[in-house]
Scaffold this active site. Sequence first.
Site, PDB file in Angstrom:
ATOM      1  N   ASP A 298       0.878  -1.184   0.000  1.00 56.83           N
ATOM      2  CA  ASP A 298       0.000   0.000   0.000  1.00 56.83           C
ATOM      3  C   ASP A 298       0.907   1.223   0.000  1.00 56.83           C
ATOM      4  O   ASP A 298       1.049   1.927   0.994  1.00 56.83           O
ATOM      5  CB  ASP A 298      -0.878  -0.046   1.257  1.00 56.83           C
ATOM      6  CG  ASP A 298      -1.810   1.150   1.355  1.00 56.83           C
ATOM      7  OD1 ASP A 298      -2.546   1.252   2.348  1.00 56.83           O
ATOM      8  OD2 ASP A 298      -1.765   2.008   0.441  1.00 56.83           O
TER       9      ASP A 298
ATOM     10  N   THR B 170       3.025   4.734  -1.833  1.00 55.60           N
ATOM     11  CA  THR B 170       2.884   5.929  -2.666  1.00 55.60           C
ATOM     12  C   THR B 170       3.362   5.579  -4.069  1.00 55.60           C
ATOM     13  O   THR B 170       3.670   4.429  -4.364  1.00 55.60           O
ATOM     14  CB  THR B 170       3.786   7.035  -2.058  1.00 55.60           C
ATOM     15  OG1 THR B 170       5.048   6.440  -1.709  1.00 55.60           O
ATOM     16  CG2 THR B 170       3.167   7.624  -0.798  1.00 55.60           C
TER      17      THR B 170
HETATM   18  N1  SAM Z   1      -3.343   4.875  -1.137  1.00 60.69           N
HETATM   19  C1  SAM Z   1      -2.200   5.668  -1.285  1.00 60.69           C
HETATM   20  C2  SAM Z   1      -1.728   5.691  -2.702  1.00 60.69           C
HETATM   21  O1  SAM Z   1      -2.146   4.826  -3.493  1.00 60.69           O
HETATM   22  O2  SAM Z   1      -0.999   6.581  -3.071  1.00 60.69           O
HETATM   23  C3  SAM Z   1      -1.130   5.188  -0.368  1.00 60.69           C
HETATM   24  C4  SAM Z   1      -1.510   5.353   0.984  1.00 60.69           C
HETATM   25  S1  SAM Z   1      -0.316   5.051   2.201  1.00 60.69           S
HETATM   26  C5  SAM Z   1      -0.512   6.501   3.060  1.00 60.69           C
HETATM   27  C6  SAM Z   1       1.273   5.140   1.468  1.00 60.69           C
HETATM   28  C7  SAM Z   1       2.365   5.051   2.503  1.00 60.69           C
HETATM   29  O3  SAM Z   1       3.545   4.464   1.942  1.00 60.69           O
HETATM   30  C8  SAM Z   1       2.819   6.417   3.045  1.00 60.69           C
HETATM   31  O4  SAM Z   1       2.445   6.544   4.397  1.00 60.69           O
HETATM   32  C9  SAM Z   1       4.339   6.423   2.863  1.00 60.69           C
HETATM   33  O5  SAM Z   1       5.037   7.019   3.926  1.00 60.69           O
HETATM   34  C10 SAM Z   1       4.617   4.923   2.755  1.00 60.69           C
HETATM   35  N2  SAM Z   1       5.880   4.597   2.093  1.00 60.69           N
HETATM   36  C11 SAM Z   1       6.434   5.211   1.008  1.00 60.69           C
HETATM   37  N3  SAM Z   1       7.626   4.642   0.711  1.00 60.69           N
HETATM   38  C12 SAM Z   1       7.823   3.641   1.627  1.00 60.69           C
HETATM   39  C13 SAM Z   1       8.865   2.687   1.835  1.00 60.69           C
HETATM   40  N4  SAM Z   1       9.944   2.650   1.051  1.00 60.69           N
HETATM   41  N5  SAM Z   1       8.721   1.790   2.847  1.00 60.69           N
HETATM   42  C14 SAM Z   1       7.609   1.808   3.641  1.00 60.69           C
HETATM   43  N6  SAM Z   1       6.596   2.712   3.515  1.00 60.69           N
HETATM   44  C15 SAM Z   1       6.703   3.609   2.509  1.00 60.69           C
END
Ligand code: SAM
Length: 285
Positions: A158, A160
């Site tokens: 899930d 970004t």
């Molecule tokens: N539904 C959203 C979308 O499709 O864009 C995504 C929602 S969720 C909030 C995405 C999460 O991924 C964010 O909180 C971000 O901090 C996290 N994230 C981004 N890169 C990451 C990584 N390398 N490892 C773990 N989490 C990560």
Amino acid sequence: MSKKVYTVPWVDDVHFSILYDEHLHQETSPFQTIDFYKSETFGTFFTLDGLMMVNEKDEFIYHDMITHVAFAVNPKIENVLIIGGGDGGTAREVSRYSHVKQIDMVEIDERVVRLSQKYLPITAEKLDQDARINLYFEDGLAYVKNKAAKSYDLILVDSTDPIGPGEGLFTKDFYDNCARALTDDGILINQHESPYFESYAHEMKRAYQKIKSTFPIQAVYQFHQPTYPSGHWLFGFASKKYHPLQDHKPEAWEAFNLKTKYYNSDLHKGCFMLPTYVKEALENE
Ligand code: SAM
């Protein structure tokens, strides 16, 4: 009080805007800029680096579709890994399955979790209420690299978009390590971008080819996410054993008796029926 405008370019000449009543919070973490707003139509919503992530009005669509498709193919899933998902909506949906034993959530940015717990309880409330949920604040790529083989029945990415912190989650190295961390009947579900605007379709195709070279069984399914660029969004389904349609078990899923606002057994079949231009874009590399 006059309303202010949140606006985000979907592509250079196409912008999406929301009039908001309150700008609840803004901060820049070591990873990204986090903003929370309150609007009439979408309720509370938050953005990362200006991009819409989650809002109260359509979060049910994304969280239904990232979670329930896999459980309707393998109802025996017990050990689940969520990569990203800081808003908590995916963990909330997984936690509705009482037979699930472990829900590990690896989110790179603790601030997204803590601010979602404050401003977005609709998605975050379960994060500190369910003992099966283990929160790890670290990079998802590093986490799966260090994880023992065959640890999970299901991995839900899930994330970004493949820019900034999320870039590593769209690499061959990441998919290879996910395959290694999954059991022999493991399933990977990943945020798979969108086919409509070229810049997103480009990332969609790149991810598809990498997953195709990693898993013997792979498919893409679609859903309607109104506040994401073009509203047409995709998840990837990849597995070493299960096919999302040939191994679909609607009776077993119905027996869980879960009330869902978007996902249902008919839609499960339909969401894998992609438009011609999408099929061609995915296959014609
Ligand atoms: N539904 C959203 C979308 O499709 O864009 C995504 C929602 S969720 C909030 C995405 C999460 O991924 C964010 O909180 C971000 O901090 C996290 N994230 C981004 N890169 C990451 C990584 N390398 N490892 C773990 N989490 C990560």
